[in-house]
Design a protein around this motif. Sequence first.
Motif, PDB file in Angstrom:
ATOM      1  N   LEU A  14       0.827  -1.209   0.000  1.00 25.36           N
ATOM      2  CA  LEU A  14       0.000   0.000   0.000  1.00 25.36           C
ATOM      3  C   LEU A  14       0.859   1.256   0.000  1.00 25.36           C
ATOM      4  O   LEU A  14       0.574   2.219  -0.723  1.00 25.36           O
ATOM      5  CB  LEU A  14      -0.940  -0.004   1.214  1.00 25.36           C
ATOM      6  CG  LEU A  14      -2.057  -1.048   1.188  1.00 25.36           C
ATOM      7  CD1 LEU A  14      -2.831  -1.029   2.514  1.00 25.36           C
ATOM      8  CD2 LEU A  14      -2.995  -0.816   0.029  1.00 25.36           C
ATOM      9  N   ALA A  15       1.936   1.239   0.787  1.00 26.66           N
ATOM     10  CA  ALA A  15       2.819   2.406   0.840  1.00 26.66           C
ATOM     11  C   ALA A  15       3.495   2.646  -0.506  1.00 26.66           C
ATOM     12  O   ALA A  15       3.549   3.784  -0.994  1.00 26.66           O
ATOM     13  CB  ALA A  15       3.871   2.214   1.928  1.00 26.66           C
ATOM     14  N   LEU A  36      -2.626   0.466  -5.978  1.00 27.06           N
ATOM     15  CA  LEU A  36      -2.634  -0.155  -4.648  1.00 27.06           C
ATOM     16  C   LEU A  36      -2.678  -1.678  -4.748  1.00 27.06           C
ATOM     17  O   LEU A  36      -1.935  -2.375  -4.053  1.00 27.06           O
ATOM     18  CB  LEU A  36      -3.813   0.361  -3.831  1.00 27.06           C
ATOM     19  CG  LEU A  36      -3.783   1.839  -3.455  1.00 27.06           C
ATOM     20  CD1 LEU A  36      -5.067   2.227  -2.732  1.00 27.06           C
ATOM     21  CD2 LEU A  36      -2.575   2.165  -2.617  1.00 27.06           C
ATOM     22  N   VAL A  37      -3.535  -2.192  -5.611  1.00 29.31           N
ATOM     23  CA  VAL A  37      -3.652  -3.646  -5.765  1.00 29.31           C
ATOM     24  C   VAL A  37      -2.357  -4.231  -6.314  1.00 29.31           C
ATOM     25  O   VAL A  37      -1.867  -5.248  -5.822  1.00 29.31           O
ATOM     26  CB  VAL A  37      -4.854  -4.005  -6.672  1.00 29.31           C
ATOM     27  CG1 VAL A  37      -4.827  -5.471  -7.073  1.00 29.31           C
ATOM     28  CG2 VAL A  37      -6.159  -3.678  -5.970  1.00 29.31           C
ATOM     29  N   VAL A  38      -1.789  -3.589  -7.318  1.00 29.82           N
ATOM     30  CA  VAL A  38      -0.527  -4.078  -7.881  1.00 29.82           C
ATOM     31  C   VAL A  38       0.577  -4.017  -6.836  1.00 29.82           C
ATOM     32  O   VAL A  38       1.397  -4.937  -6.733  1.00 29.82           O
ATOM     33  CB  VAL A  38      -0.144  -3.280  -9.148  1.00 29.82           C
ATOM     34  CG1 VAL A  38       1.280  -3.564  -9.573  1.00 29.82           C
ATOM     35  CG2 VAL A  38      -1.104  -3.599 -10.268  1.00 29.82           C
ATOM     36  N   GLY A  39       0.613  -2.969  -6.032  1.00 32.82           N
ATOM     37  CA  GLY A  39       1.610  -2.866  -4.977  1.00 32.82           C
ATOM     38  C   GLY A  39       1.506  -4.001  -3.973  1.00 32.82           C
ATOM     39  O   GLY A  39       2.515  -4.618  -3.604  1.00 32.82           O
ATOM     40  N   VAL A  40       0.295  -4.316  -3.546  1.00 38.41           N
ATOM     41  CA  VAL A  40       0.105  -5.388  -2.556  1.00 38.41           C
ATOM     42  C   VAL A  40       0.438  -6.751  -3.161  1.00 38.41           C
ATOM     43  O   VAL A  40       1.158  -7.556  -2.556  1.00 38.41           O
ATOM     44  CB  VAL A  40      -1.336  -5.368  -2.006  1.00 38.41           C
ATOM     45  CG1 VAL A  40      -1.623  -6.599  -1.182  1.00 38.41           C
ATOM     46  CG2 VAL A  40      -1.562  -4.115  -1.179  1.00 38.41           C
ATOM     47  N   VAL A  41      -0.055  -7.022  -4.366  1.00 44.07           N
ATOM     48  CA  VAL A  41       0.199  -8.319  -4.998  1.00 44.07           C
ATOM     49  C   VAL A  41       1.695  -8.488  -5.279  1.00 44.07           C
ATOM     50  O   VAL A  41       2.265  -9.556  -5.044  1.00 44.07           O
ATOM     51  CB  VAL A  41      -0.631  -8.467  -6.293  1.00 44.07           C
ATOM     52  CG1 VAL A  41      -0.216  -9.684  -7.087  1.00 44.07           C
ATOM     53  CG2 VAL A  41      -2.111  -8.534  -5.958  1.00 44.07           C
ATOM     54  N   ALA A  42       2.348  -7.438  -5.759  1.00 42.51           N
ATOM     55  CA  ALA A  42       3.781  -7.521  -6.025  1.00 42.51           C
ATOM     56  C   ALA A  42       4.581  -7.670  -4.731  1.00 42.51           C
ATOM     57  O   ALA A  42       5.590  -8.373  -4.702  1.00 42.51           O
ATOM     58  CB  ALA A  42       4.245  -6.292  -6.804  1.00 42.51           C
ATOM     59  N   ALA A  43       4.153  -7.031  -3.656  1.00 49.38           N
ATOM     60  CA  ALA A  43       4.840  -7.198  -2.367  1.00 49.38           C
ATOM     61  C   ALA A  43       4.688  -8.626  -1.855  1.00 49.38           C
ATOM     62  O   ALA A  43       5.633  -9.192  -1.295  1.00 49.38           O
ATOM     63  CB  ALA A  43       4.309  -6.200  -1.348  1.00 49.38           C
ATOM     64  N   LEU A  44       3.516  -9.224  -2.048  1.00 53.84           N
ATOM     65  CA  LEU A  44       3.339 -10.630  -1.677  1.00 53.84           C
ATOM     66  C   LEU A  44       4.242 -11.520  -2.528  1.00 53.84           C
ATOM     67  O   LEU A  44       4.838 -12.472  -2.017  1.00 53.84           O
ATOM     68  CB  LEU A  44       1.875 -11.039  -1.826  1.00 53.84           C
ATOM     69  CG  LEU A  44       0.923 -10.455  -0.789  1.00 53.84           C
ATOM     70  CD1 LEU A  44      -0.521 -10.742  -1.172  1.00 53.84           C
ATOM     71  CD2 LEU A  44       1.227 -11.012   0.589  1.00 53.84           C
ATOM     72  N   ALA A  45       4.352 -11.210  -3.814  1.00 51.67           N
ATOM     73  CA  ALA A  45       5.272 -11.957  -4.678  1.00 51.67           C
ATOM     74  C   ALA A  45       6.712 -11.759  -4.211  1.00 51.67           C
ATOM     75  O   ALA A  45       7.517 -12.689  -4.261  1.00 51.67           O
ATOM     76  CB  ALA A  45       5.106 -11.515  -6.129  1.00 51.67           C
ATOM     77  N   GLY A  46       7.031 -10.552  -3.751  1.00 47.20           N
ATOM     78  CA  GLY A  46       8.353 -10.290  -3.209  1.00 47.20           C
ATOM     79  C   GLY A  46       8.645 -11.129  -1.973  1.00 47.20           C
ATOM     80  O   GLY A  46       9.783 -11.558  -1.757  1.00 47.20           O
ATOM     81  N   SER A  47       7.636 -11.381  -1.167  1.00 45.28           N
ATOM     82  CA  SER A  47       7.809 -12.252   0.001  1.00 45.28           C
ATOM     83  C   SER A  47       8.161 -13.663  -0.431  1.00 45.28           C
ATOM     84  O   SER A  47       9.026 -14.311   0.160  1.00 45.28           O
ATOM     85  CB  SER A  47       6.525 -12.286   0.835  1.00 45.28           C
ATOM     86  OG  SER A  47       6.250 -11.039   1.379  1.00 45.28           O
ATOM     87  N   ALA A  72       7.471  -4.593  -5.400  1.00 48.36           N
ATOM     88  CA  ALA A  72       6.276  -3.760  -5.479  1.00 48.36           C
ATOM     89  C   ALA A  72       6.549  -2.491  -6.276  1.00 48.36           C
ATOM     90  O   ALA A  72       5.728  -2.061  -7.088  1.00 48.36           O
ATOM     91  CB  ALA A  72       5.762  -3.419  -4.084  1.00 48.36           C
ATOM     92  N   GLY A  73       7.698  -1.882  -6.049  1.00 47.26           N
ATOM     93  CA  GLY A  73       8.068  -0.685  -6.807  1.00 47.26           C
ATOM     94  C   GLY A  73       8.163  -0.969  -8.287  1.00 47.26           C
ATOM     95  O   GLY A  73       7.669  -0.194  -9.122  1.00 47.26           O
ATOM     96  N   LEU A  74       8.765  -2.082  -8.637  1.00 46.32           N
ATOM     97  CA  LEU A  74       8.862  -2.472 -10.042  1.00 46.32           C
ATOM     98  C   LEU A  74       7.473  -2.684 -10.648  1.00 46.32           C
ATOM     99  O   LEU A  74       7.195  -2.228 -11.760  1.00 46.32           O
ATOM    100  CB  LEU A  74       9.700  -3.744 -10.169  1.00 46.32           C
ATOM    101  CG  LEU A  74       9.903  -4.290 -11.571  1.00 46.32           C
ATOM    102  CD1 LEU A  74      10.683  -3.292 -12.421  1.00 46.32           C
ATOM    103  CD2 LEU A  74      10.622  -5.621 -11.517  1.00 46.32           C
ATOM    104  N   GLY A  75       6.601  -3.345  -9.908  1.00 50.24           N
ATOM    105  CA  GLY A  75       5.244  -3.571 -10.405  1.00 50.24           C
ATOM    106  C   GLY A  75       4.469  -2.281 -10.606  1.00 50.24           C
ATOM    107  O   GLY A  75       3.794  -2.099 -11.626  1.00 50.24           O
ATOM    108  N   VAL A  76       4.566  -1.372  -9.655  1.00 53.57           N
ATOM    109  CA  VAL A  76       3.839  -0.098  -9.759  1.00 53.57           C
ATOM    110  C   VAL A  76       4.396   0.741 -10.905  1.00 53.57           C
ATOM    111  O   VAL A  76       3.635   1.363 -11.650  1.00 53.57           O
ATOM    112  CB  VAL A  76       3.887   0.669  -8.414  1.00 53.57           C
ATOM    113  CG1 VAL A  76       3.371   2.087  -8.562  1.00 53.57           C
ATOM    114  CG2 VAL A  76       3.079  -0.077  -7.367  1.00 53.57           C
ATOM    115  N   VAL A  77       5.707   0.735 -11.089  1.00 53.53           N
ATOM    116  CA  VAL A  77       6.304   1.482 -12.201  1.00 53.53           C
ATOM    117  C   VAL A  77       5.820   0.920 -13.534  1.00 53.53           C
ATOM    118  O   VAL A  77       5.476   1.678 -14.451  1.00 53.53           O
ATOM    119  CB  VAL A  77       7.845   1.459 -12.104  1.00 53.53           C
ATOM    120  CG1 VAL A  77       8.494   1.897 -13.402  1.00 53.53           C
ATOM    121  CG2 VAL A  77       8.304   2.341 -10.969  1.00 53.53           C
ATOM    122  N   LEU A  78       5.782  -0.396 -13.660  1.00 54.63           N
ATOM    123  CA  LEU A  78       5.314  -1.002 -14.907  1.00 54.63           C
ATOM    124  C   LEU A  78       3.857  -0.664 -15.187  1.00 54.63           C
ATOM    125  O   LEU A  78       3.482  -0.373 -16.323  1.00 54.63           O
ATOM    126  CB  LEU A  78       5.511  -2.515 -14.865  1.00 54.63           C
ATOM    127  CG  LEU A  78       6.944  -3.007 -14.953  1.00 54.63           C
ATOM    128  CD1 LEU A  78       7.018  -4.514 -14.760  1.00 54.63           C
ATOM    129  CD2 LEU A  78       7.543  -2.614 -16.295  1.00 54.63           C
TER     130      LEU A  78
END
Length: 89
Positions: A14-15, A36-47, A72-78
Amino acid sequence: MTVATLVSAVVVGLAVGVLGRLAVPGRPTAPLWLTLVVGVVAALAGSVVARLAGANGQGFRLVDVVVQAGVAGLGVVLVAATAGRSDSA
């Protein structure tokens, strides 16, 4: 994956989604909910990536948070770079 890892992934996602939205100059083409959704999903993938790379994943660890934020940053940028584009010629 522990509860602390899931909670940290949601918070980091989310951040990063909000900060990525604020970092884009001009009028953003991607809706807020999408970043927001992409950030959360990408952060979970990062985990998952951190766990596969050998991070312990037990509780709140700095390595997990750094990998979550990076993915997450990479996902949000894309998403911000490609949202609203129409490639039909």
